[in-house]
Design an enzyme around this catalytic site. Structure first.
Site, PDB file in Angstrom:
ATOM      1  N   ARG A  82       0.809  -1.221   0.000  1.00 28.22           N
ATOM      2  CA  ARG A  82       0.000   0.000   0.000  1.00 28.22           C
ATOM      3  C   ARG A  82       0.848   1.280   0.000  1.00 28.22           C
ATOM      4  O   ARG A  82       0.610   2.191  -0.799  1.00 28.22           O
ATOM      5  CB  ARG A  82      -0.954   0.024   1.214  1.00 28.22           C
ATOM      6  CG  ARG A  82      -2.239  -0.710   0.969  1.00 28.22           C
ATOM      7  CD  ARG A  82      -2.754  -1.337   2.233  1.00 28.22           C
ATOM      8  NE  ARG A  82      -1.918  -2.477   2.581  1.00 28.22           N
ATOM      9  CZ  ARG A  82      -2.152  -3.724   2.172  1.00 28.22           C
ATOM     10  NH1 ARG A  82      -3.223  -3.991   1.494  1.00 28.22           N
ATOM     11  NH2 ARG A  82      -1.322  -4.704   2.475  1.00 28.22           N
ATOM     12  N   THR A  83       1.817   1.362   0.884  1.00 33.01           N
ATOM     13  CA  THR A  83       2.564   2.619   0.994  1.00 33.01           C
ATOM     14  C   THR A  83       3.335   2.881  -0.299  1.00 33.01           C
ATOM     15  O   THR A  83       3.254   3.973  -0.872  1.00 33.01           O
ATOM     16  CB  THR A  83       3.521   2.574   2.209  1.00 33.01           C
ATOM     17  OG1 THR A  83       2.757   2.227   3.367  1.00 33.01           O
ATOM     18  CG2 THR A  83       4.192   3.918   2.434  1.00 33.01           C
ATOM     19  N   LYS A 112      26.268  -3.956  -2.229  1.00 28.56           N
ATOM     20  CA  LYS A 112      27.735  -3.909  -2.105  1.00 28.56           C
ATOM     21  C   LYS A 112      28.170  -3.368  -0.753  1.00 28.56           C
ATOM     22  O   LYS A 112      29.346  -3.168  -0.510  1.00 28.56           O
ATOM     23  CB  LYS A 112      28.317  -3.010  -3.213  1.00 28.56           C
ATOM     24  CG  LYS A 112      27.971  -3.447  -4.618  1.00 28.56           C
ATOM     25  CD  LYS A 112      28.551  -2.437  -5.614  1.00 28.56           C
ATOM     26  CE  LYS A 112      28.022  -2.682  -7.011  1.00 28.56           C
ATOM     27  NZ  LYS A 112      28.314  -1.552  -7.910  1.00 28.56           N
ATOM     28  N   ARG A 133      11.397   3.685   3.153  1.00 32.21           N
ATOM     29  CA  ARG A 133      10.990   2.756   4.228  1.00 32.21           C
ATOM     30  C   ARG A 133      12.211   1.940   4.594  1.00 32.21           C
ATOM     31  O   ARG A 133      12.911   1.424   3.716  1.00 32.21           O
ATOM     32  CB  ARG A 133       9.864   1.837   3.767  1.00 32.21           C
ATOM     33  CG  ARG A 133       9.619   0.702   4.761  1.00 32.21           C
ATOM     34  CD  ARG A 133       8.399  -0.116   4.448  1.00 32.21           C
ATOM     35  NE  ARG A 133       7.180   0.624   4.722  1.00 32.21           N
ATOM     36  CZ  ARG A 133       5.970   0.072   4.696  1.00 32.21           C
ATOM     37  NH1 ARG A 133       5.835  -1.198   4.424  1.00 32.21           N
ATOM     38  NH2 ARG A 133       4.891   0.795   4.951  1.00 32.21           N
ATOM     39  N   HIS A 170       5.257   6.049  11.344  1.00 29.27           N
ATOM     40  CA  HIS A 170       4.748   5.885   9.973  1.00 29.27           C
ATOM     41  C   HIS A 170       3.803   7.069   9.761  1.00 29.27           C
ATOM     42  O   HIS A 170       2.577   6.926   9.786  1.00 29.27           O
ATOM     43  CB  HIS A 170       4.020   4.542   9.863  1.00 29.27           C
ATOM     44  CG  HIS A 170       3.718   4.101   8.461  1.00 29.27           C
ATOM     45  ND1 HIS A 170       3.807   4.932   7.368  1.00 29.27           N
ATOM     46  CD2 HIS A 170       3.302   2.889   7.986  1.00 29.27           C
ATOM     47  CE1 HIS A 170       3.472   4.246   6.280  1.00 29.27           C
ATOM     48  NE2 HIS A 170       3.159   3.010   6.634  1.00 29.27           N
TER      49      HIS A 170
HETATM   50  C1  NCD Z   1       1.818  -1.128   8.051  1.00 31.93           C
HETATM   51  C2  NCD Z   1       3.312  -0.944   8.172  1.00 31.93           C
HETATM   52  O1  NCD Z   1       4.065  -1.251   7.232  1.00 31.93           O
HETATM   53  O2  NCD Z   1       3.704  -0.441   9.220  1.00 31.93           O
HETATM   54  N1  NCD Z   1       1.353  -1.293   6.745  1.00 31.93           N
HETATM   55  C3  NCD Z   1       1.102  -0.200   5.970  1.00 31.93           C
HETATM   56  O3  NCD Z   1       1.974   0.622   5.743  1.00 31.93           O
HETATM   57  N2  NCD Z   1      -0.151  -0.044   5.520  1.00 31.93           N
HETATM   58  C4  NCD Z   1       1.256  -2.103   9.011  1.00 31.93           C
HETATM   59  C5  NCD Z   1       1.769  -3.517   9.035  1.00 31.93           C
HETATM   60  O4  NCD Z   1       2.644  -3.918   8.267  1.00 31.93           O
HETATM   61  O5  NCD Z   1       1.242  -4.272   9.859  1.00 31.93           O
END
Ligand code: NCD
Length: 353
Positions: A82-83, A112, A133, A170
């Protein structure tokens, strides 16, 4: 942007780096923490988000050129659906371009052994915005700090937006979560919000808890339901209490379920456990089933950041839950794209409210 210029010094990376507050102006700001927002910044962002949502849903093409000529890099050191994809879709729907390492970061120079600040500065030379991320808490701060160094070296003004910072924050998830809560429940009334599951490792609930603390969002009561070993960090609870939110921690869901307006269910974060047996022992502590939904208010909403596993029962349970009008996680997920469109447009200086 008036960010402090820092010398290029490996020793200072990640240490005490505090991102600038939005303070009414999104342009050029890194987005690392919900602590950067005041209520009026949220109102501005949500207004733009609703405007964008209307444009996209009605097929109005006028947002298609907002990010024309801009490039966003998607840099994910951890899995994401999703993100990652909502940010990519957001940038493309604004008419911008998206780049990422062919076949993922594991095939970049990370393989590397290149360190994060070097990778970030490389990507910062090519993109106007980087979505990062990373599994280590603090890494997005370290990365933004590296971009500040690049800025003072070359004048390159790339911004960093966190797509999840280990078990830390997040922020864009919390923005879309609060937007969804206000969309369904308004922002003025009394509201009971119950966060359930892995409140220790879950970065979405960390950011949401902090965001709920921001002044002006009605009179909020927050219930924190988790196994003893997965309780919400004390400093997040204190930050909510300091802002007048009444917080109740409990292991008994039944005590709070029937009075809750917003239920925020979460997955036990398997990947954060060193000992698989510890995860196995705890993973089914709270399972949302159709039977449990019979105890939920008729006008409550049920949210989940997704992905989901056993914490929402079996595949059959998922199907039944999805048909319940109180479950709004698909609307929540769609809102994520609109929030990210608004955020990209605003931070790149192309949207002003
Ligand atoms: C979440 C995350 O990656 O923190 N997912 C997301 O970004 N929608 C929640 C999760 O992975 O449980």
């Amino acid at each position: 942007m008036t960010a402090e210029r820092v010398p290029l010094n490996e020793k200072v990376y990640g240490v005490d780096y505090i991102p600038e507050k939005i303070n009414g102006d999104y342009e050029g700001k890194h987005i690392l923490s919900v602590e950067q927002f005041e209520r009026r910044d949220l109102e501005e962002l949500f207004k733009v988000t609703t405007w964008i949502r209307h444009k996209v849903k009605s097929g109005d093409p006028s947002v298609n050129s907002v990010a024309l000529g801009k490039v966003m890099a998607s840099l994910f050191y951890e899995p994401s659906t999703r993100t990652d994809l909502s940010f990519q879709a957001a940038m493309r729907r604004l008419g911008g371009n998206v780049i990422n390492a062919s076949n993922g970061v594991q095939f970049s120079s990370v393989y590397k052994g290149e360190n994060l600040p070097d990778t970030i500065r490389a990507v910062g030379c090519y993109a106007d915005a980087i979505i990062l991320r990373h599994p280590e808490a603090g890494s997005t701060f370290e990365a933004a700090h590296a971009l500040e160094a690049l800025r003072s070296e070359t004048g390159t003004e790339t911004i960093l937006i966190s797509g999840g910072d280990g078990i830390g924050e997040h922020p864009t998830q919390a923005l879309l979560d609060l937007y969804t809560i206000e969309d369904f429940k308004g922002n003025s009334g009394d509201i009971d919000i119950t966060l359930v599951g892995d409140l220790f490792n879950g970065r979405t609930v960390h950011s949401l808890g902090r965001l709920l603390s921001i002044n002006g969002f009605g009179r909020v009561r927050v219930n924190l339901v988790s196994p003893e070993s997965l309780r919400m960090p004390a400093e997040i609870i204190s930050s909510m209490e300091e802002k007048g939110i009444s917080v109740l921690e409990t292991e008994r869901l039944n005590n709070v379920l029937s009075s809750t307006d917003v239920i925020y269910w979460t997955r036990v974060q398997e990947e954060r456990f060193e000992d698989p047996s510890e995860y196995a022992a705890i993973k089914d502590s709270f399972v949302l089933t159709p039977e449990l939904m019979t105890h939920v208010k008729s006008d409550a909403i049920v949210m989940h950041p997704l992905p989901r596993k056993g914490e929402m029962g079996s595949q059959y349970d998922h199907k039944e839950l999805d048909q319940d009008p109180r479950t709004v996680y698909f609307q929540q997920m769609e809102n994520g794209m609109y929030i990210r469109m608004a955020l990209l447009g605003a931070t790149m200086g192309r949207i002003r409210s």
